[in-house]
Scaffold this motif. Sequence first.
Motif, PDB file in Angstrom:
ATOM      1  N   ARG A  63      22.418  47.646  61.742  1.00  0.00           N
ATOM      2  CA  ARG A  63      23.299  47.866  60.602  1.00  0.00           C
ATOM      3  C   ARG A  63      24.133  49.131  60.811  1.00  0.00           C
ATOM      4  N   ILE A  64      25.390  49.050  60.393  1.00  0.00           N
ATOM      5  CA  ILE A  64      26.325  50.156  60.519  1.00  0.00           C
ATOM      6  C   ILE A  64      26.910  50.450  59.145  1.00  0.00           C
ATOM      7  N   VAL A  65      26.914  51.715  58.770  1.00  0.00           N
ATOM      8  CA  VAL A  65      27.521  52.160  57.522  1.00  0.00           C
ATOM      9  C   VAL A  65      28.639  53.141  57.870  1.00  0.00           C
ATOM     10  N   HIS A  66      29.856  52.791  57.511  1.00  0.00           N
ATOM     11  CA  HIS A  66      31.005  53.671  57.721  1.00  0.00           C
ATOM     12  C   HIS A  66      31.209  54.499  56.449  1.00  0.00           C
ATOM     13  N   VAL A  67      31.241  55.809  56.611  1.00  0.00           N
ATOM     14  CA  VAL A  67      31.402  56.712  55.469  1.00  0.00           C
ATOM     15  C   VAL A  67      32.686  57.504  55.661  1.00  0.00           C
ATOM     16  N   LYS A  68      33.489  57.614  54.593  1.00  0.00           N
ATOM     17  CA  LYS A  68      34.692  58.436  54.704  1.00  0.00           C
ATOM     18  C   LYS A  68      34.937  59.214  53.417  1.00  0.00           C
ATOM     19  N   SER A  69      35.658  60.314  53.584  1.00  0.00           N
ATOM     20  CA  SER A  69      36.048  61.143  52.449  1.00  0.00           C
ATOM     21  C   SER A  69      37.195  60.484  51.703  1.00  0.00           C
ATOM     22  N   VAL A  70      37.036  60.329  50.399  1.00  0.00           N
ATOM     23  CA  VAL A  70      38.097  59.818  49.537  1.00  0.00           C
ATOM     24  C   VAL A  70      38.043  60.596  48.220  1.00  0.00           C
ATOM     25  N   LEU A  71      39.198  61.160  47.830  1.00  0.00           N
ATOM     26  CA  LEU A  71      39.313  61.913  46.585  1.00  0.00           C
ATOM     27  C   LEU A  71      40.203  61.150  45.610  1.00  0.00           C
ATOM     28  N   ARG A  72      39.975  61.333  44.338  1.00  0.00           N
ATOM     29  CA  ARG A  72      40.790  60.673  43.325  1.00  0.00           C
ATOM     30  C   ARG A  72      42.263  61.087  43.458  1.00  0.00           C
ATOM     31  N   PRO A  73      43.172  60.181  43.127  1.00  0.00           N
ATOM     32  CA  PRO A  73      44.590  60.556  43.125  1.00  0.00           C
ATOM     33  C   PRO A  73      44.817  61.786  42.241  1.00  0.00           C
ATOM     34  N   ASP A 104      38.827  67.887  43.498  1.00  0.00           N
ATOM     35  CA  ASP A 104      38.932  68.886  44.566  1.00  0.00           C
ATOM     36  C   ASP A 104      40.087  69.839  44.256  1.00  0.00           C
ATOM     37  N   VAL A 105      41.236  69.626  44.879  1.00  0.00           N
ATOM     38  CA  VAL A 105      42.332  70.588  44.710  1.00  0.00           C
ATOM     39  C   VAL A 105      42.804  70.683  43.259  1.00  0.00           C
ATOM     40  N   GLY A 106      42.587  69.636  42.475  1.00  0.00           N
ATOM     41  CA  GLY A 106      42.970  69.675  41.069  1.00  0.00           C
ATOM     42  C   GLY A 106      41.876  70.203  40.165  1.00  0.00           C
ATOM     43  N   ARG A 152      30.037  49.950  53.904  1.00  0.00           N
ATOM     44  CA  ARG A 152      30.968  51.061  53.744  1.00  0.00           C
ATOM     45  C   ARG A 152      30.597  51.912  52.534  1.00  0.00           C
ATOM     46  N   VAL A 153      30.769  53.210  52.690  1.00  0.00           N
ATOM     47  CA  VAL A 153      30.641  54.153  51.585  1.00  0.00           C
ATOM     48  C   VAL A 153      31.935  54.960  51.585  1.00  0.00           C
ATOM     49  N   GLU A 154      32.734  54.806  50.542  1.00  0.00           N
ATOM     50  CA  GLU A 154      34.100  55.321  50.557  1.00  0.00           C
ATOM     51  C   GLU A 154      34.378  56.301  49.426  1.00  0.00           C
ATOM     52  N   ASN A 155      33.361  57.081  49.061  1.00  0.00           N
ATOM     53  CA  ASN A 155      33.582  58.082  48.009  1.00  0.00           C
ATOM     54  C   ASN A 155      32.909  59.414  48.348  1.00  0.00           C
ATOM     55  N   LYS A 156      32.898  59.742  49.630  1.00  0.00           N
ATOM     56  CA  LYS A 156      32.390  61.064  50.044  1.00  0.00           C
ATOM     57  C   LYS A 156      33.387  62.126  49.578  1.00  0.00           C
ATOM     58  N   ARG A 157      32.929  63.076  48.794  1.00  0.00           N
ATOM     59  CA  ARG A 157      33.836  64.050  48.205  1.00  0.00           C
ATOM     60  C   ARG A 157      33.587  65.475  48.683  1.00  0.00           C
ATOM     61  N   ARG A 158      32.470  65.671  49.353  1.00  0.00           N
ATOM     62  CA  ARG A 158      32.180  66.987  49.910  1.00  0.00           C
ATOM     63  C   ARG A 158      31.662  66.789  51.340  1.00  0.00           C
TER      64      ARG A 158
END
Length: 227
Positions: free
Chosen positions: A71-81, A86-88, A131-137
Amino acid sequence: MRAFVYDQARELDASAFADYLDPRTTAVISIDMHRGHLDDSPDCPCPAPRARELVAPIDAFHDQVRALGGRIVHVKSVLRPGGADDVGGIPSAWRRTFPLHIGPIPNADAHAIEGSPWTEWVTRVEPGDLRVENKRRLSAFYPTDLDFLLRNQRITTVVLDGGFTDCCVLNTAFDANNHNYRVIVLRDLVRGTDAHLEAAALSMVSLHLGLVMESADLLDQWRANRA
């Protein structure tokens, strides 16, 4: 079994690490292999140029994992518009500290914004992958549902590839260990800020968090266990 302890290759007794080496209870966690790190454009908002050379080797390794039924899990950083998380809001620390070393990052505020091209995968993601697409830190576990996903798959060992070795990979390794997962980091399939920090991070993993191995050695162990 070959592993690396404090940056030195060692032959270890595989039976002493049998719980680390069962492919049936293992998932490969591939971290942040997206355009926001890997694009060669001057607009790349958080460049990780040393990791660009990993795209083809990681794809090849993942193909072999799939062939073995892994099994493979792809994880990426995604921030809200708008960057509300983060910056907001309260910006991530790296936005102030990392430029002290590498200099200004002109497009840093665009990093990982949902819907932007910077969140597009560069490594190949197949339909059967997770997939895990809500890494924020920095950690793949915070504040995502990765732990929930792994436990529902009855995973007890995580194998890490991707980048940065001294940042998101190391943070994920610490969190995985604190969640009581067995941890393996693939030294040939991770890249750090530079060679010095990469070696330091892998040494810390080898002393405190789990096994540091080469991908070919791990695949050999899995094939031997299946046989």
